[in-house]
Scaffold this active site. Structure first.
Site, PDB file in Angstrom:
ATOM      1  N   ASP A   8      28.314  28.769  27.092  1.00 45.75           N
ATOM      2  CA  ASP A   8      27.177  28.190  27.443  1.00 45.75           C
ATOM      3  C   ASP A   8      26.965  28.031  28.827  1.00 45.75           C
ATOM      4  O   ASP A   8      27.339  29.157  29.447  1.00 45.75           O
ATOM      5  CB  ASP A   8      27.577  26.399  26.994  1.00 45.75           C
ATOM      6  CG  ASP A   8      28.482  25.906  27.851  1.00 45.75           C
ATOM      7  OD1 ASP A   8      29.079  26.539  28.753  1.00 45.75           O
ATOM      8  OD2 ASP A   8      28.886  24.539  27.849  1.00 45.75           O
ATOM      9  N   GLY A  71      36.525  21.725  24.797  1.00 43.85           N
ATOM     10  CA  GLY A  71      35.484  21.590  23.790  1.00 43.85           C
ATOM     11  C   GLY A  71      35.429  22.868  22.973  1.00 43.85           C
ATOM     12  O   GLY A  71      35.456  22.958  21.758  1.00 43.85           O
ATOM     13  N   GLU A  72      35.349  23.909  23.650  1.00 48.09           N
ATOM     14  CA  GLU A  72      35.145  25.130  22.868  1.00 48.09           C
ATOM     15  C   GLU A  72      36.391  25.550  22.188  1.00 48.09           C
ATOM     16  O   GLU A  72      36.276  26.174  20.973  1.00 48.09           O
ATOM     17  CB  GLU A  72      34.870  26.309  24.072  1.00 48.09           C
ATOM     18  CG  GLU A  72      33.533  26.176  24.751  1.00 48.09           C
ATOM     19  CD  GLU A  72      33.584  25.163  25.840  1.00 48.09           C
ATOM     20  OE1 GLU A  72      32.583  24.832  26.512  1.00 48.09           O
ATOM     21  OE2 GLU A  72      34.513  24.443  26.278  1.00 48.09           O
ATOM     22  N   HIS A 101      53.870  33.502  20.265  1.00 51.50           N
ATOM     23  CA  HIS A 101      54.438  32.572  19.183  1.00 51.50           C
ATOM     24  C   HIS A 101      53.144  32.182  18.435  1.00 51.50           C
ATOM     25  O   HIS A 101      53.504  31.900  17.139  1.00 51.50           O
ATOM     26  CB  HIS A 101      54.567  31.384  19.998  1.00 51.50           C
ATOM     27  CG  HIS A 101      56.004  31.531  20.609  1.00 51.50           C
ATOM     28  ND1 HIS A 101      56.920  30.464  21.190  1.00 51.50           N
ATOM     29  CD2 HIS A 101      56.878  32.721  20.901  1.00 51.50           C
ATOM     30  CE1 HIS A 101      57.733  30.995  21.996  1.00 51.50           C
ATOM     31  NE2 HIS A 101      57.722  32.316  21.889  1.00 51.50           N
ATOM     32  N   ASN A 102      51.833  32.283  18.910  1.00 45.39           N
ATOM     33  CA  ASN A 102      50.927  31.682  17.925  1.00 45.39           C
ATOM     34  C   ASN A 102      49.805  32.879  17.450  1.00 45.39           C
ATOM     35  O   ASN A 102      48.726  32.848  16.716  1.00 45.39           O
ATOM     36  CB  ASN A 102      49.947  30.844  18.648  1.00 45.39           C
ATOM     37  CG  ASN A 102      51.000  29.681  19.101  1.00 45.39           C
ATOM     38  OD1 ASN A 102      51.335  29.332  20.167  1.00 45.39           O
ATOM     39  ND2 ASN A 102      51.691  28.980  17.997  1.00 45.39           N
ATOM     40  N   ARG A 112      34.819  26.303  35.093  1.00 43.42           N
ATOM     41  CA  ARG A 112      34.820  25.454  36.285  1.00 43.42           C
ATOM     42  C   ARG A 112      35.831  25.496  37.071  1.00 43.42           C
ATOM     43  O   ARG A 112      36.125  24.771  38.152  1.00 43.42           O
ATOM     44  CB  ARG A 112      34.065  24.077  35.869  1.00 43.42           C
ATOM     45  CG  ARG A 112      32.570  24.020  35.475  1.00 43.42           C
ATOM     46  CD  ARG A 112      32.161  22.671  35.507  1.00 43.42           C
ATOM     47  NE  ARG A 112      30.895  22.813  35.084  1.00 43.42           N
ATOM     48  CZ  ARG A 112      30.563  21.981  34.279  1.00 43.42           C
ATOM     49  NH1 ARG A 112      30.996  21.203  33.259  1.00 43.42           N
ATOM     50  NH2 ARG A 112      29.042  21.992  33.853  1.00 43.42           N
ATOM     51  N   ARG A 136      59.717  32.869  12.196  1.00 43.79           N
ATOM     52  CA  ARG A 136      59.338  31.439  12.123  1.00 43.79           C
ATOM     53  C   ARG A 136      57.992  31.291  12.741  1.00 43.79           C
ATOM     54  O   ARG A 136      57.334  30.462  12.542  1.00 43.79           O
ATOM     55  CB  ARG A 136      60.588  30.775  13.034  1.00 43.79           C
ATOM     56  CG  ARG A 136      60.570  31.130  14.418  1.00 43.79           C
ATOM     57  CD  ARG A 136      61.574  30.415  15.157  1.00 43.79           C
ATOM     58  NE  ARG A 136      61.786  31.216  16.682  1.00 43.79           N
ATOM     59  CZ  ARG A 136      61.808  30.553  17.888  1.00 43.79           C
ATOM     60  NH1 ARG A 136      61.675  29.173  17.894  1.00 43.79           N
ATOM     61  NH2 ARG A 136      61.838  31.140  18.718  1.00 43.79           N
TER      62      ARG A 136
END
Length: 153
Positions: A8, A71-72, A101-102, A112, A136
């Site tokens: 944005d 928010g993004e 891990h993810n 900012r 896992r």
């Protein structure tokens, strides 16, 4: 690998620098907007496009930017198969773990709170860190996407 970018008005300036940096490094980059600074724009308009592109191309990655990135990341994580990590400063270990891990495929940056040098360092680490392939961690990703509990891949 294609890297999709979206930001944005708060993330616009940093996005433009990141776009040039990634292209310089030889990455295929697709900018999904914003294409000008408009203080009235809304980050979901750009984040949703990036999330859909990453959702449809498992080999791709996305980088989204806003004032805090918070928010993004929330918006991107609403899309099945999209795993967004948030970074706006602090230890870079969180970025490494987000990949190991993810298996994050979207990086949300708080424009900012970061300067361009920090953003480059975070992006380089994020792109260079592979998913661990640990059973896992793979199971947990499956559980997130599938919505089920305790299933082993």
């Amino acid at each position: 690998m294609t890297i999709y970018l979206g930001a944005d008005h708060a993330g616009f300036e940093l996005k433009e620098k990141i776009k040039a940096y990634l292209k310089e490094k030889g990455f295929s980059v697709q900018d999904q907007g914003a294409f000008a600074v408009d203080p009235e724009d809304d980050y979901p308009d750009y984040v949703k496009i990036v999330a859909k592109m990453v959702q449809g191309d498992p080999e791709s990655k996305g980088i989204i930017l806003g004032g805090s990135g918070q928010g993004e990341a929330i918006c991107a994580n609403r899309f099945k198969g999209v795993r967004a990590a948030l970074f706006y400063g602090g230890s870079f270990d969180i970025i490494k773990l987000s990949r190991e891990h993810n298996n994050t495929n979207v990086l949300s940056l708080g424009a900012r709170f970061l300067n361009f040098d920090q953003a480059k360092e975070v992006i380089d680490l994020w792109l260079a860190t592979p998913f661990s392939q640990d059973k896992r961690h793979a199971r947990r990703i499956y559980e997130i996407d599938d919505g089920s509990m305790g299933k082993v891949i």
